[in-house]
Design an enzyme around this catalytic site. Structure first.
Site, PDB file in Angstrom:
ATOM      1  N   HIS A 112       0.861  -1.181   0.000  1.00 55.84           N
ATOM      2  CA  HIS A 112       0.000   0.000   0.000  1.00 55.84           C
ATOM      3  C   HIS A 112       0.902   1.236   0.000  1.00 55.84           C
ATOM      4  O   HIS A 112       2.020   1.203   0.508  1.00 55.84           O
ATOM      5  CB  HIS A 112      -0.863  -0.038   1.262  1.00 55.84           C
ATOM      6  CG  HIS A 112      -1.947   0.989   1.317  1.00 55.84           C
ATOM      7  ND1 HIS A 112      -1.708   2.307   1.632  1.00 55.84           N
ATOM      8  CD2 HIS A 112      -3.294   0.890   1.134  1.00 55.84           C
ATOM      9  CE1 HIS A 112      -2.853   2.979   1.633  1.00 55.84           C
ATOM     10  NE2 HIS A 112      -3.834   2.143   1.331  1.00 55.84           N
ATOM     11  N   ASP A 189       2.606  -4.511   8.120  1.00 55.95           N
ATOM     12  CA  ASP A 189       1.348  -3.777   7.943  1.00 55.95           C
ATOM     13  C   ASP A 189       0.217  -4.791   8.068  1.00 55.95           C
ATOM     14  O   ASP A 189      -0.040  -5.564   7.156  1.00 55.95           O
ATOM     15  CB  ASP A 189       1.343  -3.097   6.575  1.00 55.95           C
ATOM     16  CG  ASP A 189       0.008  -2.447   6.242  1.00 55.95           C
ATOM     17  OD1 ASP A 189      -0.921  -2.502   7.070  1.00 55.95           O
ATOM     18  OD2 ASP A 189      -0.114  -1.895   5.138  1.00 55.95           O
ATOM     19  N   GLN A 192      -5.033  -5.499   6.708  1.00 53.99           N
ATOM     20  CA  GLN A 192      -5.942  -6.497   6.148  1.00 53.99           C
ATOM     21  C   GLN A 192      -5.876  -7.816   6.910  1.00 53.99           C
ATOM     22  O   GLN A 192      -6.895  -8.490   7.084  1.00 53.99           O
ATOM     23  CB  GLN A 192      -5.617  -6.734   4.661  1.00 53.99           C
ATOM     24  CG  GLN A 192      -5.691  -5.512   3.782  1.00 53.99           C
ATOM     25  CD  GLN A 192      -7.080  -4.883   3.735  1.00 53.99           C
ATOM     26  OE1 GLN A 192      -8.098  -5.551   3.910  1.00 53.99           O
ATOM     27  NE2 GLN A 192      -7.130  -3.581   3.527  1.00 53.99           N
ATOM     28  N   LYS A 215     -10.693  -0.788  10.088  1.00 53.99           N
ATOM     29  CA  LYS A 215     -10.692  -2.007   9.277  1.00 53.99           C
ATOM     30  C   LYS A 215     -11.266  -3.194  10.056  1.00 53.99           C
ATOM     31  O   LYS A 215     -11.708  -4.176   9.462  1.00 53.99           O
ATOM     32  CB  LYS A 215      -9.260  -2.365   8.846  1.00 53.99           C
ATOM     33  CG  LYS A 215      -8.498  -1.268   8.141  1.00 53.99           C
ATOM     34  CD  LYS A 215      -8.867  -1.137   6.688  1.00 53.99           C
ATOM     35  CE  LYS A 215      -7.884  -0.201   5.980  1.00 53.99           C
ATOM     36  NZ  LYS A 215      -8.240   0.022   4.567  1.00 53.99           N
ATOM     37  N   CYS A 353      -4.832   2.485  -3.752  1.00 59.15           N
ATOM     38  CA  CYS A 353      -3.646   3.010  -3.059  1.00 59.15           C
ATOM     39  C   CYS A 353      -2.495   2.019  -3.102  1.00 59.15           C
ATOM     40  O   CYS A 353      -1.715   1.906  -2.144  1.00 59.15           O
ATOM     41  CB  CYS A 353      -3.977   3.382  -1.609  1.00 59.15           C
ATOM     42  SG  CYS A 353      -5.149   4.732  -1.463  1.00 59.15           S
TER      43      CYS A 353
END
Length: 398
Positions: A112, A189, A192, A215, A353
């Protein structure tokens, strides 16, 4: 796991929401927790000697404990930030400032922008070198390529737990183990991945981990940076102001330890309470139950997409866990999405993104359908009917 837990569906009858990868809907318990706190217990935190401030401080620090327990780490290793983007920038502007000219940072091609642009800026500023792990055509990381690019110059490996374009979970345990063999730090990261998988950060040995509250069924404006305090205490503050100082004089200032060291100013108190409620909600259901339901929903989505003519998928569809990016041959994704919207189907369109990985597959834009714990097989039926209608209206496959 019931749509009735989420007021958005009662207030928008017939809505098929397939955009959870961008931002998930909020259950009533999250909205109620924030409202109750705002109405009954709100005050600024820390140092207040009156009852409301003490209660607010307890709620805020209890939220930190809830996050730490969720990730199976220590409370003082949790730094509240506005979101994963701020968490990554915080590490870039603190740990990143310890890196020297010629040091290397290793990313993947599927990051991202939030896990790419801060490192590009840091590299330009400090004379660092960015290397990139190749993504294979099926969407998985090329681990042989990863191994070949690790060297004594590699000081940081920063990769996504699960790509927001490819929907493929990366082997972060292996990634971390290999990086630590050459004494590199690892940032993951988790935006997700944390939504769909239970994670034990201490067991994995990850050095830094970030995710955004919105999220995982929580509010916007709050996120989490896991960063061990014994490491962070040796780094300079990033933002300065109230609450992160030990003493201040006209001649200079000294700073408190992490996490307060990196939480300058009045924090997102209400949002922290909401995030804690969201994590409690997910925990009360359990990832085993969530994964079973989501895998069944996703299997139906993947099966349908394989059967629809002229579906062009980014990466191998069988490897995708909770989202899929695709186009319909000869049709502009924006046009398709508009027709879906007319039928109350919410999807996302664009490069998501993550422009480099999107262009890696030869497109500038794609349709993304992503699922959450409130989606069911009826949603997928409605989505596919709408998709076929879009094909017909736009002159695609007949």
């Amino acid at each position: 796991m019931n749509k009735n837990d989420f007021p958005i569906f009662k207030n928008n009858p017939g809505l098929v929401y397939l955009d959870s990868a961008a931002s998930a809907q909020k259950p009533s318990c999250v909205l109620d927790a924030m409202d109750k706190f705002s109405r009954n217990h709100y005050a600024n935190v820390h140092r207040g000697t009156y009852y409301l401030s003490e209660m607010a401080t307890i709620a805020y620090e209890n939220a930190r404990h809830t996050v730490a327990d969720f990730l199976e780490v220590k409370d003082n290793d949790i730094i509240f930030v506005r979101g994963a983007t701020e968490g990554i920038n915080l590490i870039a502007q603190t740990y990143g400032k310890t890196l020297e000219r010629g040091d290397e940072i290793l990313l993947s091609e599927s990051e991202h922008h939030a896990n790419l642009v801060p490192w590009q800026m840091l590299a330009e500023e400090r004379g660092l070198v960015l290397n990139f792990i190749r993504v294979m055509p099926d969407g998985r990381l090329d681990m042989d390529d990863y191994a070949s690019k690790l060297s004594e110059k590699t000081k940081l490996v920063s990769v996504t737990q699960m790509s927001n374009v490819l929907g493929v979970e990366n082997p972060i345990g292996m990634i971390t183990h290999m990086a630590h063999q050459i004494k590199a730090k690892v940032l993951i990261d988790g935006c997700q991945g944390v939504v769909h998988s239970k994670i034990d950060l201490e067991k994995l040995g990850v050095d830094f981990y970030v995710f955004s509250g919105h999220k995982i069924y929580g509010p916007t404006g709050i996120g989490v940076l896991y960063a061990p305090s014994d490491l962070m205490n040796d780094l300079p503050p990033w933002q300065c102001g109230g609450d992160m100082v030990k003493s201040v004089s006209l001649a200079g200032s000294t700073y408190v330890s992490s996490p307060a060291r990196f939480e300058a100013g009045t924090p997102a108190i209400i949002e922290a309470v909401g995030l804690a409620a969201a994590l409690d909600y997910v925990s009360s259901i359990g990832f085993e139950k969530i994964n079973l339901a989501e895998s069944q929903t996703m299997l139906k989505l993947k099966t349908y997409l394989k059967e629809i003519p002229d579906v062009l998928c980014l990466g191998e569809i069988d490897f995708k866990k909770n989202l899929v990016c695709f186009n319909l041959k000869g049709l502009h994704p924006q046009d398709v999405a508009m027709i879906l919207s007319e039928q109350n189907i919410a999807v996302r369109v664009g490069h998501h993104c993550a422009q480099p990985i999107t262009e890696r597959y030869g497109v500038t834009s794609s349709i993304r359908a992503s699922i959450g714990l409130y989606n069911d097989e009826e949603d997928i039926d409605s989505f596919v009917i709408a998709l076929k209608k879009a094909q017909k209206i736009l002159g695609g496959h007949k």
